[in-house]
Write a protein that holds these residues in place. Structure first.
Motif, PDB file in Angstrom:
ATOM      1  N   LEU A 104     123.327  47.832 107.233  1.00  0.00           N
ATOM      2  CA  LEU A 104     122.217  47.382 108.071  1.00  0.00           C
ATOM      3  C   LEU A 104     120.964  47.060 107.254  1.00  0.00           C
ATOM      4  N   ARG A 105     120.912  47.573 106.029  1.00  0.00           N
ATOM      5  CA  ARG A 105     119.688  47.472 105.247  1.00  0.00           C
ATOM      6  C   ARG A 105     119.195  46.013 105.102  1.00  0.00           C
ATOM      7  N   PRO A 106     120.111  45.028 104.907  1.00  0.00           N
ATOM      8  CA  PRO A 106     119.601  43.651 104.725  1.00  0.00           C
ATOM      9  C   PRO A 106     118.884  43.058 105.939  1.00  0.00           C
ATOM     10  N   ILE A 107     119.099  43.665 107.107  1.00  0.00           N
ATOM     11  CA  ILE A 107     118.494  43.096 108.313  1.00  0.00           C
ATOM     12  C   ILE A 107     116.988  43.317 108.281  1.00  0.00           C
ATOM     13  N   PRO A 108     116.189  42.241 108.315  1.00  0.00           N
ATOM     14  CA  PRO A 108     114.738  42.415 108.323  1.00  0.00           C
ATOM     15  C   PRO A 108     114.291  43.081 109.605  1.00  0.00           C
ATOM     16  N   VAL A 109     113.329  43.980 109.484  1.00  0.00           N
ATOM     17  CA  VAL A 109     112.803  44.683 110.666  1.00  0.00           C
ATOM     18  C   VAL A 109     111.326  44.332 110.786  1.00  0.00           C
ATOM     19  N   VAL A 110     110.940  43.803 111.925  1.00  0.00           N
ATOM     20  CA  VAL A 110     109.532  43.489 112.179  1.00  0.00           C
ATOM     21  C   VAL A 110     109.033  44.444 113.254  1.00  0.00           C
ATOM     22  N   VAL A 111     107.967  45.191 112.877  1.00  0.00           N
ATOM     23  CA  VAL A 111     107.378  46.109 113.853  1.00  0.00           C
ATOM     24  C   VAL A 111     106.360  45.322 114.677  1.00  0.00           C
ATOM     25  N   LEU A 112     106.497  45.441 115.991  1.00  0.00           N
ATOM     26  CA  LEU A 112     105.528  44.809 116.897  1.00  0.00           C
ATOM     27  C   LEU A 112     105.029  45.890 117.824  1.00  0.00           C
ATOM     28  N   THR A 113     103.783  46.310 117.600  1.00  0.00           N
ATOM     29  CA  THR A 113     103.292  47.486 118.318  1.00  0.00           C
ATOM     30  C   THR A 113     101.827  47.320 118.678  1.00  0.00           C
ATOM     31  N   THR A 114     101.350  48.167 119.586  1.00  0.00           N
ATOM     32  CA  THR A 114      99.933  48.127 119.950  1.00  0.00           C
ATOM     33  C   THR A 114      99.077  48.816 118.895  1.00  0.00           C
ATOM     34  N   ALA A 170     106.485  52.327 104.089  1.00  0.00           N
ATOM     35  CA  ALA A 170     107.164  53.317 103.242  1.00  0.00           C
ATOM     36  C   ALA A 170     108.633  53.391 103.633  1.00  0.00           C
ATOM     37  N   MET A 171     108.929  53.140 104.884  1.00  0.00           N
ATOM     38  CA  MET A 171     110.312  53.220 105.356  1.00  0.00           C
ATOM     39  C   MET A 171     111.071  51.908 105.098  1.00  0.00           C
ATOM     40  N   GLY A 172     110.356  50.928 104.592  1.00  0.00           N
ATOM     41  CA  GLY A 172     111.053  49.682 104.259  1.00  0.00           C
ATOM     42  C   GLY A 172     110.963  48.601 105.326  1.00  0.00           C
ATOM     43  N   VAL A 173     109.894  48.645 106.126  1.00  0.00           N
ATOM     44  CA  VAL A 173     109.726  47.620 107.150  1.00  0.00           C
ATOM     45  C   VAL A 173     109.467  46.260 106.466  1.00  0.00           C
ATOM     46  N   THR A 174     109.904  45.208 107.095  1.00  0.00           N
ATOM     47  CA  THR A 174     109.737  43.881 106.494  1.00  0.00           C
ATOM     48  C   THR A 174     108.382  43.279 106.837  1.00  0.00           C
ATOM     49  N   SER A 175     107.970  43.527 108.084  1.00  0.00           N
ATOM     50  CA  SER A 175     106.703  42.943 108.540  1.00  0.00           C
ATOM     51  C   SER A 175     106.124  43.830 109.620  1.00  0.00           C
ATOM     52  N   TYR A 176     104.812  43.803 109.742  1.00  0.00           N
ATOM     53  CA  TYR A 176     104.164  44.684 110.720  1.00  0.00           C
ATOM     54  C   TYR A 176     103.172  43.848 111.520  1.00  0.00           C
TER      55      TYR A 176
END
Lengths: 926, 152
Positions: B90-100, B112-118
């Protein structure tokens, strides 16, 4: 006093002579009695023409002789004295009775008692009667013997005895010159020759009984008079007798007539007496001369003793310098063993070789001038020691013209050495002025320089000051011994002697020095020999120990200071002996901490003061420090004290080494950190609490920012959509937009409302009241009556009487939220059921709310109590309810936790409340 | 049947309103974009690891991109991120955090956890729309991703 020749006391003792006289008298008396018995006339009268001795007379002589003999030898024995007295008395009585017969013409019949005598015997008035003079003599002798022991009457007694002797002498002399003459005196003097002789003997015997008393003492005395008396006595008696006899014989033979004979006799007497006197005088002179000699000899001995016991030597020399006479001190000065080695020898023999010439000149000078004063010379002994002598001599001339020199010699060696040392010292100082002075003079150490004989050569200022001396002159030439206190001088002399003999002497020693004013002070001296200016001298370094003592005093003071610091420091300080770990020092803080007195601590070990495991721990640490020598820090150790209970101390243990480098003591410093530790714990708890609060606050603000922003995003975005949809007049879309906006605002309102509730729990608490469990639960159920009924939940509530104490409203909220949570999470349960109950666990009560709803994954059991935590995104709650419950429970001193077997297994919320108890609520009055 | 697979986004979002906003902004893009929505962290993990209700690969295909909120029920977003990045597949899958939340701490932890974009959710439709346009343009047009292994 020397005895004179011819002393009678030297030959026969007087009392023995008296005894002999008595025995002769007895023998005579007995012989005559025997003669009477057997009629032997020759024994009675010697010659038939002579008067015979009467039987009574013989008996009386026997008695008197016995008395005399007993008196002479046996008077120590009382019976002998009585017998002697009785015999004497009988003699006297016999004489007296006989005399009475003569005087009164009586015949008492006593004359013939013993033996019958025929009448008409030669020279006898009545038959058997003794002559009157004989009777009188017996009376005298008897009385004398009777009273012999009376010393006061010695003169009359002796006179009586003498009279008896003299009276008897006359008939004796008469017999000697021819009996015919006795006729002229009549019958009264008609005594036998034996009687006369015996009376003379008796008379002498009585006198000899007490020779030292009365008349005889003058003859007995060991004096010139006594000697003269004893010497002349026999001649005075003998010469006239002899002259008279020759005179009578010559006349009777017709050689000369009476006048011529008398003339002859007188001249012969004169010559003989003159010779006697002359001889006696010469003997007396000789005796006197001997006495003088004796006196002189004694004087000489005294003089000798005097001469030999003085310190001054005395010597008499002849003109050639040969010793004629010398005293003991002179022998010593000369170094001779015997006086014979001096007398007859020449003085040059013991005069030092280098002094002989000047000595000879001095003798010559003395001879010429008649005397010489204070001449100094040197005598040298065989062992080489030189003695310096001062001589005062006087010349005398003997009658034969020879001269002799009388000299008095004094030993001035000490003085001479002192002077000489002074000279050397000056030289020393001159020679070494720069070097020596620079080194020594200003040295802060007291330095004294002494020659090998111990005489002072030099001392520096410090030395002078220490010893209270004015200047160098007080040291130079003075023996070192004088700087010591009198009782230490013998030691000092011994050291000097040993040093001079090259024997080992301690290089450093302690003694006591004395100042001229008599004050004494302890000193330490280090003496070393060094070569200085061609001679070996001893340098003494003197340390005034009284300064050391002062330093010791200062040390003691500083010790006291340290002690007082140690004692007053607010830390427990103790010192243990390294070998047995017993306390040797304990300070006040230690006493206070342990609640024990110092005297109860000192000398004790930990084992006697603390519980076994504590003591073992302490001692193990002590050993560790002592073994490794490394100080040890024990951050915390429990200490059970007598008065202060269990205390926590921070201890540092240090090993203290003695001067020999061996561990000697263990020093311990302990700080009572009990209070500090309690405070720290309190602070830590407070800090934890604050951290928790802080985290909660942080979480709170974070959550707020997220959870409040979330609906805001919804509202604003959908308002944008609404605007757009209104323009495009899409009614369905507008309705959807409005729904989203409304949902979001409702959510916001609910969140804000619950936040308000939550915040109240912390600071707005109503006063605690007592309320029963059932009352609280019933009220909560009332508020939830609608949902419960709608869902058809069966609720069961424990009926035990339980009293809760706290904020009633909040307690209702606890049950309300838990019941609400249970109802909301019933899921698809066909027979929903909720149980509210209580369990006892020990002293405390645990409440629970159990449901048979959807249950909760145990993984989320703590998470569910977090603020805004919702496990189910679709559920109606905001995630504030359980957070609120937790908060209330904690405010009431309890805790809350959730138990669930997992999803679909139902869940149980349990919590405690600190002031809950079994029992009924006390109804308030009124 | 088109051989081109649509761009699959796994959207993890507990707030239905926000899910709607994202859908509206990403729907109707050319080339086809498909959004699979899950409502909590647990469901996201189940989907990705094909557990529980998502055990069928047909119904839960591997996404090309994960768009995820941080505050999620049951399992927190950061925990989901951690598990994804620990898994080699699963690691190659980019993760984009979308939050308030724009909190610094969250941003730091996510990276630090390796998020791709915030990305932070904007509070107005216009901004939201602009951000999602940029998002789409970047991820669907500019960015290159490794090609998906074709399912058998």
């Amino acid at each position: 006093m020397q005895r004179l020749e011819g002393s009678s006391t030297g030959s026969v003792p007087p009392r023995t002579a008296a005894l002999v006289a008595g025995l002769i008298a007895i023998a005579g008396g007995v012989t005559v009695l025997v003669a009477w018995l057997f009629d032997i006339p020759v024994l009675m009268s010697v010659q038939p023409s002579f008067v015979a001795m009467k039987a009574n007379t013989a008996a009386a002589f026997t008695l008197a002789g016995l008395s005399l003999a007993l008196r002479a030898r046996f008077s120590r024995f009382a019976p002998a004295r009585w017998v002697a007295g009785a015999c004497a008395a009988a003699t006297a009585v016999l004489g007296l009775l006989t005399l009475c017969q003569y005087l009164f013409g009586l015949d008492l019949g006593i004359d013939q008692v013993l033996l019958q005598e025929p009448a008409g015997v030669v020279g006898t008035l009545a038959p058997g009667r003794m002559a009157s003079v004989t009777a009188f003599n017996f009376l005298l002798v008897g009385c004398a013997l009777l009273l012999e022991r009376d010393h006061r009457a010695m003169l009359p007694i002796q006179a009586a005895a003498l009279l008896a002797g003299v009276l008897s002498l006359l008939p004796l002399v008469g017999y000697l010159y021819g009996a015919s003459m006795l006729l002229t005196f009549g019958h009264h003097l008609q005594v036998s020759i034996i009687t006369g002789g015996l009376f003379v003997l008796m008379s002498l015997g009585v006198l000899l009984l007490h020779p030292a008393e009365g008349l005889l003492r003058h003859f007995i005395r060991d004096s010139v008079g006594g000697w003269l008396g004893r010497r002349l006595g026999p001649f005075v008696i003998g010469i006239p007798l002899a002259v008279g006899w020759i005179w009578l014989r010559g006349e009777s033979l017709g050689y000369f007539d009476a006048p011529l004979g008398t003339a002859f006799a007188m001249v012969a007497m004169m010559i003989l007496f003159a010779c006697l006197i002359c001889w006696s005088a010469s003997r007396l002179n000789l005796a006197t001369a001997r006495q003088r000699e004796e006196a002189l000899r004694v004087g000489e001995r005294q003089y000798e003793a005097l001469a030999n016991n003085t310190d001054t030597g005395f010597v008499v020399l002849d003109g050639n310098g040969i010793v004629v006479s010398a005293n003991e001190p002179y022998r010593r000065l000369a170094g001779a063993v015997r006086i014979e080695d001096v007398i007859g020898h020449s003085v040059t023999e013991w005069t030092a070789p280098d002094e002989r010439e000047s000595n000879a000149r001095a003798v010559a000078l003395c001879a010429a001038r008649g005397s010489i004063q204070d001449f100094e010379t040197v005598y040298q002994h065989a062992d080489g020691t030189r003695t310096h002598i001062s001589v005062n001599a006087t010349v005398g001339t003997a009658p034969d013209g020879r001269i002799h020199i009388t000299s008095f010699c004094r030993n001035i060696t000490v003085r001479w050495l002192a002077e000489e040392a002074r000279g050397r010292a000056e030289q020393l100082l001159l020679e070494n002025s720069s070097r020596f002075r620079a080194f020594v003079e200003q040295a802060p150490v007291a330095i004294g320089v002494f020659d090998p004989a111990g005489l002072g050569l030099y001392a520096n200022d410090t030395f002078l000051r220490r010893l209270g001396l004015q200047g160098l002159e007080d040291v130079v030439g003075r023996p070192a011994v004088e700087f010591f206190a009198p009782r230490f001088r013998e030691e000092s002399r011994e050291r000097t002697r040993r040093r001079s003999l090259g024997l080992p002497v301690p290089a450093s020693f302690e003694s006591v020095a004395v100042r001229p004013d008599g004050s004494e002070f302890p000193v330490q001296l280090s003496v070393s020999a060094i070569q200085l200016a061609n001679e070996v001298v001893n340098i003494a370094f003197l340390t005034d120990l009284s300064e050391t003592r002062l330093a010791e005093e200062a040390l003691r003071e500083s010790n006291q200071l340290v002690e007082s610091i140690v004692d007053n420091v607010p830390l427990m300080i103790f010192v243990k002996e390294a070998k047995d770990l017993r306390f040797v020092t304990f300070n006040k803080a230690g006493e206070a901490l342990l609640g024990l007195d110092r005297k109860d601590l000192l000398g004790k070990s930990d084992r006697e003061l603390f519980p076994p495991e504590q003591a073992a721990f302490f001692m193990a640490k002590d050993r560790e420090v002592l073994d490794t020598g490394v100080s040890l820090d024990i951050p915390e150790e429990p200490l059970l004290t007598a008065r202060n209970g269990e205390r926590l101390v921070h201890t540092r243990k240090v090993c203290i080494k003695g001067t020999d480098g061996r561990t000697k003591y263990l020093l311990g410093i302990s700080e009572d950190i009990t209070e500090r530790r309690l405070e720290e714990d309190r602070l830590k708890r407070m800090s934890t609490h604050l951290e928790e609060k802080n985290a909660e606050l942080e979480r709170f603000t974070y959550t707020i920012s997220h959870d409040l922003k979330s609906p805001l995003v919804t509202v604003r975005t959908f308002l944008g959509y609404l605007q757009r949809d209104l323009q495009s007049r899409d009614a369905d879309a507008v309705a959807e937009d409005i729904d989203f906006v409304l949902g979001a605002t409702e959510k916001m309102a609910r969140i804000l409302d619950e936040l308000l509730q939550l915040s109240r729990v912390g600071y707005r608490t109503n006063p605690p009241t007592e309320v029963s469990l059932q009352e609280v639960v019933t009220e909560a159920l009332g508020l939830l009556a609608g949902p419960i009924a709608t869902r058809g939940v069966a609720v069961e509530v424990a009926q035990e009487p339980i009293v809760l104490t706290g904020d009633r409203t909040r307690l209702v909220e606890v049950f309300l939220n838990l019941l609400d949570n249970a109802v909301k999470n019933m899921g698809e349960q066909a027979t929903p059921r909720i149980v509210v109950g209580v369990e006892s666990s020990g002293d405390s009560l645990t409440f629970f709310v159990r449901d048979n709803g959807i249950g909760i994954d145990p993984r989320y059991k703590d998470q569910i109590f977090n603020l805004f935590e919702k496990l189910d995104p679709d559920s109606a709650g905001t995630g504030v309810g359980l957070a609120l419950v937790k908060r209330i429970v904690e405010v009431h001193g309890g805790r809350i936790w959730m138990e669930s077997a997992g999803p679909g297994q139902g869940s149980t919320f349990r919590f405690t409340l600190s002031r809950a108890r079994r029992g009924a609520v006390m109804e308030a009055a009124g | 049947m088109s051989t081109v697979q649509p761009f699959l986004i796994l959207h993890v979002e507990d707030d239905p309103a926000h899910a709607v906003i994202v859908r509206r902004n990403l729907a109707g893009t050319q080339g086809g974009t498909r959004l699979n929505l899950v409502k909590d962290g647990r469901a996201a993990l189940d989907y990705l690891f094909r557990q529980g209700v998502f055990c069928d690969p047909e119904s839960s295909p591997r996404p090309d991109l994960i768009v995820m909120d941080l505050r999620l029920p049951k399992v927190d977003g950061l925990e989901v991120l951690r598990q994804v990045k620990q898994d080699a597949g699963l690691r190659p899958i980019p993760v984009v955090v979308l939050t308030t939340s724009g909190a610094e701490r969250d941003i730091r932890d996510a990276y630090a956890m390796g998020v791709t974009s915030y990305l932070v959710k904007p509070t107005s439709l216009q901004e939201f729309t602009q951000m999602m346009d940029a998002f789409r343009r970047y991820w669907l047009e500019l960015n290159h991703l490794p090609s998906r292994p074709s399912p058998l």
